[in-house]
Scaffold this active site. Structure first.
Site, PDB file in Angstrom:
ATOM      1  N   ASP A  13       0.819  -1.226   0.000  1.00 18.35           N
ATOM      2  CA  ASP A  13       0.000   0.000   0.000  1.00 18.35           C
ATOM      3  C   ASP A  13       0.845   1.265   0.000  1.00 18.35           C
ATOM      4  O   ASP A  13       0.450   2.290   0.556  1.00 18.35           O
ATOM      5  CB  ASP A  13      -0.954   0.012   1.216  1.00 18.35           C
ATOM      6  CG  ASP A  13      -1.729  -1.286   1.326  1.00 18.35           C
ATOM      7  OD1 ASP A  13      -2.215  -1.741   0.287  1.00 18.35           O
ATOM      8  OD2 ASP A  13      -1.805  -1.848   2.430  1.00 18.35           O
ATOM      9  N   LYS A  16       2.008   2.123  -5.198  1.00 20.13           N
ATOM     10  CA  LYS A  16       2.699   1.655  -6.411  1.00 20.13           C
ATOM     11  C   LYS A  16       1.878   1.900  -7.666  1.00 20.13           C
ATOM     12  O   LYS A  16       2.424   2.229  -8.715  1.00 20.13           O
ATOM     13  CB  LYS A  16       3.014   0.152  -6.286  1.00 20.13           C
ATOM     14  CG  LYS A  16       4.030  -0.158  -5.194  1.00 20.13           C
ATOM     15  CD  LYS A  16       4.233  -1.641  -5.024  1.00 20.13           C
ATOM     16  CE  LYS A  16       3.066  -2.355  -4.414  1.00 20.13           C
ATOM     17  NZ  LYS A  16       2.785  -2.069  -3.009  1.00 20.13           N
ATOM     18  N   GLY A  40      -4.173  -4.294  -4.228  1.00 21.47           N
ATOM     19  CA  GLY A  40      -5.167  -3.287  -4.602  1.00 21.47           C
ATOM     20  C   GLY A  40      -4.416  -2.027  -4.982  1.00 21.47           C
ATOM     21  O   GLY A  40      -3.986  -1.284  -4.120  1.00 21.47           O
ATOM     22  N   HIS A  41      -4.186  -1.837  -6.264  1.00 22.53           N
ATOM     23  CA  HIS A  41      -3.438  -0.660  -6.725  1.00 22.53           C
ATOM     24  C   HIS A  41      -4.421   0.458  -7.061  1.00 22.53           C
ATOM     25  O   HIS A  41      -5.160   0.373  -8.034  1.00 22.53           O
ATOM     26  CB  HIS A  41      -2.551  -1.031  -7.920  1.00 22.53           C
ATOM     27  CG  HIS A  41      -1.438  -1.960  -7.524  1.00 22.53           C
ATOM     28  ND1 HIS A  41      -0.567  -2.526  -8.409  1.00 22.53           N
ATOM     29  CD2 HIS A  41      -1.046  -2.393  -6.302  1.00 22.53           C
ATOM     30  CE1 HIS A  41       0.306  -3.277  -7.755  1.00 22.53           C
ATOM     31  NE2 HIS A  41       0.023  -3.217  -6.472  1.00 22.53           N
ATOM     32  N   GLN A 225       2.228  -5.923  -3.190  1.00 22.81           N
ATOM     33  CA  GLN A 225       2.528  -6.022  -1.756  1.00 22.81           C
ATOM     34  C   GLN A 225       3.794  -5.212  -1.451  1.00 22.81           C
ATOM     35  O   GLN A 225       4.054  -4.230  -2.124  1.00 22.81           O
ATOM     36  CB  GLN A 225       2.663  -7.480  -1.297  1.00 22.81           C
ATOM     37  CG  GLN A 225       1.344  -8.236  -1.263  1.00 22.81           C
ATOM     38  CD  GLN A 225       0.885  -8.728  -2.623  1.00 22.81           C
ATOM     39  OE1 GLN A 225       1.648  -9.322  -3.346  1.00 22.81           O
ATOM     40  NE2 GLN A 225      -0.361  -8.472  -2.978  1.00 22.81           N
TER      41      GLN A 225
HETATM   42  P1  IMP Z   1      -2.399 -12.893   1.594  1.00 21.37           P
HETATM   43  O1  IMP Z   1      -1.365 -12.406   0.649  1.00 21.37           O
HETATM   44  O2  IMP Z   1      -3.808 -12.564   1.162  1.00 21.37           O
HETATM   45  O3  IMP Z   1      -2.238 -14.330   1.941  1.00 21.37           O
HETATM   46  O4  IMP Z   1      -2.207 -12.110   2.979  1.00 21.37           O
HETATM   47  C1  IMP Z   1      -1.025 -12.268   3.760  1.00 21.37           C
HETATM   48  C2  IMP Z   1      -0.650 -10.964   4.445  1.00 21.37           C
HETATM   49  O5  IMP Z   1      -0.253 -10.017   3.461  1.00 21.37           O
HETATM   50  C3  IMP Z   1      -1.792 -10.304   5.209  1.00 21.37           C
HETATM   51  O6  IMP Z   1      -1.256  -9.630   6.322  1.00 21.37           O
HETATM   52  C4  IMP Z   1      -2.347  -9.300   4.230  1.00 21.37           C
HETATM   53  O7  IMP Z   1      -3.001  -8.229   4.880  1.00 21.37           O
HETATM   54  C5  IMP Z   1      -1.059  -8.841   3.552  1.00 21.37           C
HETATM   55  N1  IMP Z   1      -1.283  -8.356   2.189  1.00 21.37           N
HETATM   56  C6  IMP Z   1      -1.518  -9.077   1.084  1.00 21.37           C
HETATM   57  N2  IMP Z   1      -1.643  -8.287   0.019  1.00 21.37           N
HETATM   58  C7  IMP Z   1      -1.474  -7.032   0.445  1.00 21.37           C
HETATM   59  C8  IMP Z   1      -1.450  -5.749  -0.216  1.00 21.37           C
HETATM   60  O8  IMP Z   1      -1.605  -5.626  -1.433  1.00 21.37           O
HETATM   61  N3  IMP Z   1      -1.243  -4.677   0.589  1.00 21.37           N
HETATM   62  C9  IMP Z   1      -1.020  -4.793   1.926  1.00 21.37           C
HETATM   63  N4  IMP Z   1      -1.015  -5.959   2.561  1.00 21.37           N
HETATM   64  C10 IMP Z   1      -1.240  -7.071   1.837  1.00 21.37           C
END
Ligand code: IMP
Length: 425
Positions: A13, A16, A40-41, A225
């Site tokens: 977040d 990007k 979520g971009h 991420q």
């Molecule tokens: P997962 O990738 O959905 O398995 O989530 C694993 C961890 O990564 C969790 O803490 C999510 O909140 C975090 N996470 C996954 N994708 C994002 C992102 O795009 N932005 C921020 N945190 C993320």
């Protein structure tokens, strides 16, 4: 020609999407190399908020080709919905979205397994986005997965059936109820996949990108991420299931390390995190609330409130080192406007500086802060030159450049693409 990489240095977040959109006019190719619809971009275009989850953020620049690389995991119904939403806005996507034949598929079973596994963890839950990311990557490495280009193969249906059976057994083992409409979900999933395959036939992404580089075209690899969520280097197990550091641009796109050029490292002027896990500089007080409100810090994918805190230099230095970052982009500097005092963690107690070896576990890390005088930006003002910024903000940026031994090239001062100041060329 070498491919540049753009990635987040924090917990995701960092902004990007907007940064890629701003840099995209300089590139022919924008290529996503990892993650999936957990991302979520967010982009603001003409006052309209658009959130991309799987589609690369170069899609709003009509001369850009957007590749979903082999390192990405994709969920056909979500991707199709994302594509249709853009088309409904009148966008002609033509052949500008390309999908690697080796990108792995997220099935309804993966999503259910994600929910079941999180539920089973109780207090220890990771805070997954529940988009099926972990189980999809698990199946990839366990060699139970199915790739975008696999459907034409003779054994595709057998493999899909076997994957579904495995997930059904997994749900039973975890005591998680199977929804009554799982077969219907699977049918809808297959329909979306067939539509995608028809409209966006699988491509050899690695070949296309390498050929583009050979022909002198510019490629930007877009990360999702953030580095602190990397499955290898993040605060395991509170991480995502892919590699989010620069090395993943090579494996996730089929580019050799020698083909990587500049590495842009993005970070907010403060920190946020969604989901569980250590966050040494987290603010549990009113200031954290103020940051959340000012920065609209709610997850772009799940809507969850983000945890907020001060900038963390040891973590930032660690992340920049892991990816060999040579250009910095600072985002959301406007959010701190009006804060009388801004703090930065310059080291953790017991460390001599932020450059020390980074601890494997950060739960016990106690940050040592340095204070900076805050700044006030004029709302609506379009800052064109570094010299126009308040001196206190410039001092903050200089401190970061010197601490990280890396130049800041861009500063983002607002959500839309025009509120972006290029500080170096
Ligand atoms: P997962 O990738 O959905 O398995 O989530 C694993 C961890 O990564 C969790 O803490 C999510 O909140 C975090 N996470 C996954 N994708 C994002 C992102 O795009 N932005 C921020 N945190 C993320």
């Amino acid at each position: 020609m070498k491919a540049d990489v753009l990635l987040g240095l924090q917990w995701g977040d960092e902004g990007k999407g907007k940064a890629v959109d701003v840099l995209a006019p300089d590139y022919t190719w924008i290529a996503r190399f990892q993650g999936g619809p957990n991302a979520g971009h967010t982009l603001w275009l003409d006052g309209q908020k658009i959130v991309l989850h799987t589609i690369p953020s170069g899609v709003f620049r009509k001369d850009c080709q957007n590749l979903i690389g082999n390192g990405v995991v994709l969920h056909p119904p979500s991707l199709l919905a994302e594509i249709r939403a853009l088309q409904e806005k009148g966008m002609d996507l033509g052949q500008r979205i390309l999908i690697s034949d080796k990108a792995h598929l997220i099935t309804p079973g993966h999503r259910l397994m994600d929910q079941a596994q999180e539920a089973a963890k109780g207090d220890q839950k990771i805070g997954s986005t529940l988009r099926g990311i972990g189980p999809a990557y698990t199946d990839k490495y366990a060699r139970h997965g199915l790739r975008y280009g696999d459907l034409a193969g003779p054994d595709a249906m057998t493999r899909l059936q076997s994957s579904m059976n495995t997930h059904r057994q997994g749900l039973v083992a975890l005591g998680y109820p199977e929804p009554d409409d799982l077969d219907a979900q699977m049918e809808a999933w297959m329909e979306s996949l067939q539509t995608l395959l028809q409209e966006f036939p699988p491509v050899d992404g690695s070949w296309l990108l390498n050929q583009a580089l050979d022909q002198g075209q510019k490629v930007l690899a877009e990360g999702a991420q953030g580095s602190m969520l990397d499955v290898e280097y993040g605060a395991y197990p509170f991480v995502t299931s892919s590699h989010t550091t620069a090395a993943a641009a090579c494996t996730g796109l089929g580019l050799a390390p020698s083909r990587i050029g500049d590495v842009y490292g993005l970070f907010k002027a403060y920190c946020t995190r969604v989901g569980s896990g250590p966050f040494p500089t987290e603010l549990h007080d009113e200031q954290g609330e103020t940051l959340r409100r000012a920065g609209h810090e709610f997850g772009a994918t799940t809507g969850r409130p983000r945890r907020c805190g001060w900038l963390d230099l040891p973590a930032l230095h660690y992340a920049a080192r892991l990816s060999g970052v040579n250009k910095l982009i600072v985002t959301k500097a406007d959010v701190l406007s009006g804060f009388g005092e801004v703090k930065v963690a310059v080291r953790y107690e017991g460390m001599s500086s932020h450059r020390d070896s980074y601890p494997n576990q950060q739960d016990a890390c106690v940050p040592v802060y340095r204070s900076f005088e805050g700044w006030s930006l004029t709302p609506g003002k379009n800052y064109q030159r570094l010299e126009e910024l308040p001196a206190t903000l410039r001092a903050y940026l200089t401190f970061l450049e010197e601490s990280l031994d890396c130049p800041v090239h861009w500063v983002s001062l607002g959500p839309d693409r025009h509120s972006t100041l290029q500080t170096r060329h």
